[in-house]
Design a protein around this motif. Sequence first.
Motif, PDB file in Angstrom:
ATOM      1  N   ILE A   1      24.170 120.880  99.234  1.00 28.28           N
ATOM      2  CA  ILE A   1      24.287 121.969  98.261  1.00 28.28           C
ATOM      3  C   ILE A   1      24.055 121.419  96.850  1.00 28.28           C
ATOM      4  O   ILE A   1      23.331 122.008  96.045  1.00 28.28           O
TER       5      ILE A   1
ATOM      6  N   ASN B   1      15.344 124.819  97.098  1.00 30.75           N
ATOM      7  CA  ASN B   1      15.702 125.956  97.948  1.00 30.75           C
ATOM      8  C   ASN B   1      14.670 126.273  99.018  1.00 30.75           C
ATOM      9  O   ASN B   1      14.995 126.862 100.038  1.00 30.75           O
TER      10      ASN B   1
ATOM     11  N   THR C   1      16.801 125.486 102.998  1.00 31.44           N
ATOM     12  CA  THR C   1      16.913 126.935 102.836  1.00 31.44           C
ATOM     13  C   THR C   1      18.321 127.390 103.181  1.00 31.44           C
ATOM     14  O   THR C   1      19.139 126.630 103.690  1.00 31.44           O
ATOM     15  N   ASP C   2      18.583 128.679 102.896  1.00 31.99           N
ATOM     16  CA  ASP C   2      19.878 129.239 103.302  1.00 31.99           C
ATOM     17  C   ASP C   2      20.040 129.109 104.815  1.00 31.99           C
ATOM     18  O   ASP C   2      21.148 128.967 105.313  1.00 31.99           O
TER      19      ASP C   2
ATOM     20  N   ASP D   1      23.171 127.621 106.694  1.00 30.62           N
ATOM     21  CA  ASP D   1      23.791 128.495 107.674  1.00 30.62           C
ATOM     22  C   ASP D   1      23.966 127.769 109.008  1.00 30.62           C
ATOM     23  O   ASP D   1      25.021 127.853 109.645  1.00 30.62           O
TER      24      ASP D   1
ATOM     25  N   ARG E   1      29.334 132.845 104.751  1.00 29.78           N
ATOM     26  CA  ARG E   1      28.265 131.868 105.003  1.00 29.78           C
ATOM     27  C   ARG E   1      27.138 132.013 103.992  1.00 29.78           C
ATOM     28  O   ARG E   1      26.458 131.058 103.655  1.00 29.78           O
ATOM     29  N   LYS E   2      26.938 133.231 103.501  1.00 29.02           N
ATOM     30  CA  LYS E   2      25.836 133.463 102.565  1.00 29.02           C
ATOM     31  C   LYS E   2      26.203 133.069 101.141  1.00 29.02           C
ATOM     32  O   LYS E   2      25.331 132.874 100.306  1.00 29.02           O
ATOM     33  N   ASN E   3      27.495 133.008 100.847  1.00 27.95           N
ATOM     34  CA  ASN E   3      27.936 132.692  99.493  1.00 27.95           C
ATOM     35  C   ASN E   3      28.056 131.182  99.337  1.00 27.95           C
ATOM     36  O   ASN E   3      29.027 130.559  99.775  1.00 27.95           O
ATOM     37  N   ILE E   4      27.034 130.594  98.701  1.00 27.26           N
ATOM     38  CA  ILE E   4      26.948 129.131  98.680  1.00 27.26           C
ATOM     39  C   ILE E   4      28.129 128.508  97.944  1.00 27.26           C
ATOM     40  O   ILE E   4      28.610 127.436  98.307  1.00 27.26           O
TER      41      ILE E   4
ATOM     42  N   THR F   1      17.585 133.142 109.944  1.00 28.02           N
ATOM     43  CA  THR F   1      18.641 133.878 109.237  1.00 28.02           C
ATOM     44  C   THR F   1      18.212 135.326 109.041  1.00 28.02           C
ATOM     45  O   THR F   1      19.052 136.202 108.915  1.00 28.02           O
TER      46      THR F   1
END
Lengths: 458, 175
Positions: free
Chosen positions: A277, A286, A290-291, A295, A364-367, A455
Motif C-alpha cells: 500500500i 495503481n 491494482t485494487d 483484494d 476491502r475496498k477502502n485502502i 474484482t
Amino acid sequence: MYNTRVRGILIKGDKTYSEVTRDVLRPMDAPMPKWWYITAFIAISAMIWGVWGFYNTITTGIGTWGLNNNVAWGWAIINFVWWIGIGHAGTAFSIFLLILRQKWRTSINRAAEAMTIFAVMAAGLFPLIHMGRIWDGFFIFPYWNTRGPLWDNFNSPLFWDVVAISTYFTASFTFWYIGMIPDFATIRETTVSKMKKKIYGIMAFGWIGNAKSWLRFETAALLLGGLAAPLVVSVHSIVSMDFAVSVIPGWHTTIFPPYFVIGAIFSGFGMVLTLMIVLRKLYKFNDYVTDGHLDAITRILTFISLIMGSAYLIELFTAWYSGNEYELFTFMKNRVTGEYTFAYWTMLICNAIIPQFFWFKKIRKNITIVFIISLFINLGMWFERYVIVVTSLSRDFLPATWATYSPTWTEMAVFSGTLGLFVFGVIAFFRWVPTIAISEVKSVLKETTTLKSFTDED
Amino acid sequence: MKTNILGVYDDENDVMHAIDKLQEGGIKVKDVFSPFPLHHIWDKLNLTTRLPFATFIYGAVGGIATFALLYWTSVINYPLKFGGKPLNTLSFIIIMFVLTILIGTVFTALTFFIRQKLYPGKEATLPDVRTVDDKFVIVIEKDEDMDSAELTKIKSVLIETGAVEINESDVDYEA
C-alpha cells in the motif's frame, strides 16, 4: 508445462512492454524525493540507537537486559520470532504462488522477497547477540575443534534453528537475486547514466536474454522455488520447536509447528499488505498493484485469520482437556483472565477478530482501513510472541520462582535498531532496485488484458 | 566473423508464427531474443536443459553427505549421549532435510551461472539492445553459401509474418 491461464486483469491501463519498463524504472531515475530523506534519517537514527544497544550488550553482557532466572528469554526471542515470521512473506508469496501458478504474484513478489531478505537479516541479529560472547559464535558450527573434538548437539532445536535460518536466508537471497538479473540487464541497456550502466552492468552478470538463457532461467527459478517451498514450512516449524520440545506449560504442545507456520505466513502477508500500500501510494503504481491485488491479499488474510482463531481456541481446549493443572493455569488464569490479560486479548483481537472485517467488501475496498488493519495484524503478531514467551516463563511450576519481566532501554534500542535496519533496507530497495519484476510483469501483460478483472466480477 | 540476420518483432505471437513459417520453409532459426521467457519457443527450437537432473544429483549427494557427517561425528568420532537418546537418532532427519535444500540450492544456482557463463561484470553483447525492453528478435545465421534468392526468401517470410525491421548484425554473442 510452464503455461497456465490467468483469471483476470493483472495490469491495468493497456500498457505496452516499453511502458512497463519506463513505469517501473521511473522512480529510480527521478530526483531523490523528500520522503526518502526523512525516512532514511529516522531509520538511520534508529539504527544508531540500535548500535548503542548492541555495544551495551556486548561490552557489559546480557545483564543489561531485563531477563532473570525465570524469564531467560525476553524481547530478543520475541522480536526474533516476529521478524522471522515477517520474513516468511517473500517465500510464501513468490514461491508458493509460483508453484501454484498464481500469476497475480508477478507485481508483488519482488517487493515481498526484498522484505524477506531484510526481515531475516534483522531476525538473525537477535540470536547472534543473545549468545553474549559473540566472538565465540563460531562454536555453533561443526568444525574440527580442540575440545575432543566435541561436536555440536545435532538434536538441539537451537542448532536446527541456526541451520534453518542460514539456509532460509541463502535460499531466499539466491532466488531473489537470480530473479533480478534480467531486470538489471534492462536497466543496463536503457539507462542514460554512465555510472548506472557500469554498476547495473556488473550486477546483470552479462545477461543477454536469448532463448536458451531464458529456458535455463525459468528452469532454475522453478527448481530454486521448489527447493525453497518446503523451507516455508520447515523454518518456522523448527523455530516453534525451540519452544515445543521444552516442558514449560503453554509451550509443550504438538500444535506449535503448524500454528507457528500459519502465524508466520499471516504476519508476512500482513507486512506485504502494509508495504505494497505504501509502495503503490508513493510510486503511483495503481496500474500494477491494482485494487484486485490488494483484494486478493485481504481474502487470504481473512482465511488465515480464521485458522489463527481456531488455533487459539484449540490451545485453550487442549489446556482444559489435558486436565493438566499447569496448562490450565497458564491459559485460563495467566493469559485469559490473569496478569497478562491485556497482551492476550490484544493478540486475539488483532489476529482473529479485526481481520474478519475483510469479509465486508466495503472495507476491502477502502485502502485506508485495509492499511490500518494490516498494521493491527503486525501488532497482534508481535503480541502473540510476547504472550507465548513471557506468560509461560514468568509463571512456571514453582510460585517461589515467579518473576516479572519488563524490557530495558538496551533491549528497546536493539529492537528499534532492527526496525531501522528493515526500514532502511526497504527504502534502499525502493530506490535502487526495480520494485516490480519487469520481465515477469511483461510475461503476463498480454494474456491478461483481454479478460475481466476478478474484482469487477463480484 | 559470422553475420546474423535479425528479424525484429513487436509482438510475441507474431514471433511464434514466424518461427513456424521459417521452419516450414526449411530455414533454420538460430536463436530468439525476448524481453521475457517465451515458453513455446523452447519446443520449437528443440532446446532442453539438464538442470533438473543436476539438482536431483546435488540434493541426493547433499542428503547422503549430511547423514554421513552426522553419523560420523555423533556415533563414530565422539559418541556422546544427550538426554538418553540413541546416538544415531531419527531427529537427524531435520538437519538432513534442511541441508539437502541448502546444498541443492547453492549448487543449482552455481550450475546455472556456470552453464550460462554468467558472472559479475561480464560484458554483454546484444545483437539488438531493444530486446531487453520491448522488442523480439529472431536470429538467422547468414551462411556464406546462401545465394541471393535464399536471402530474399528469408526476408520475405520475415516481412510477411510481421517483422517491423530487418537488420544484419556482426555482433558475436555467446549462445
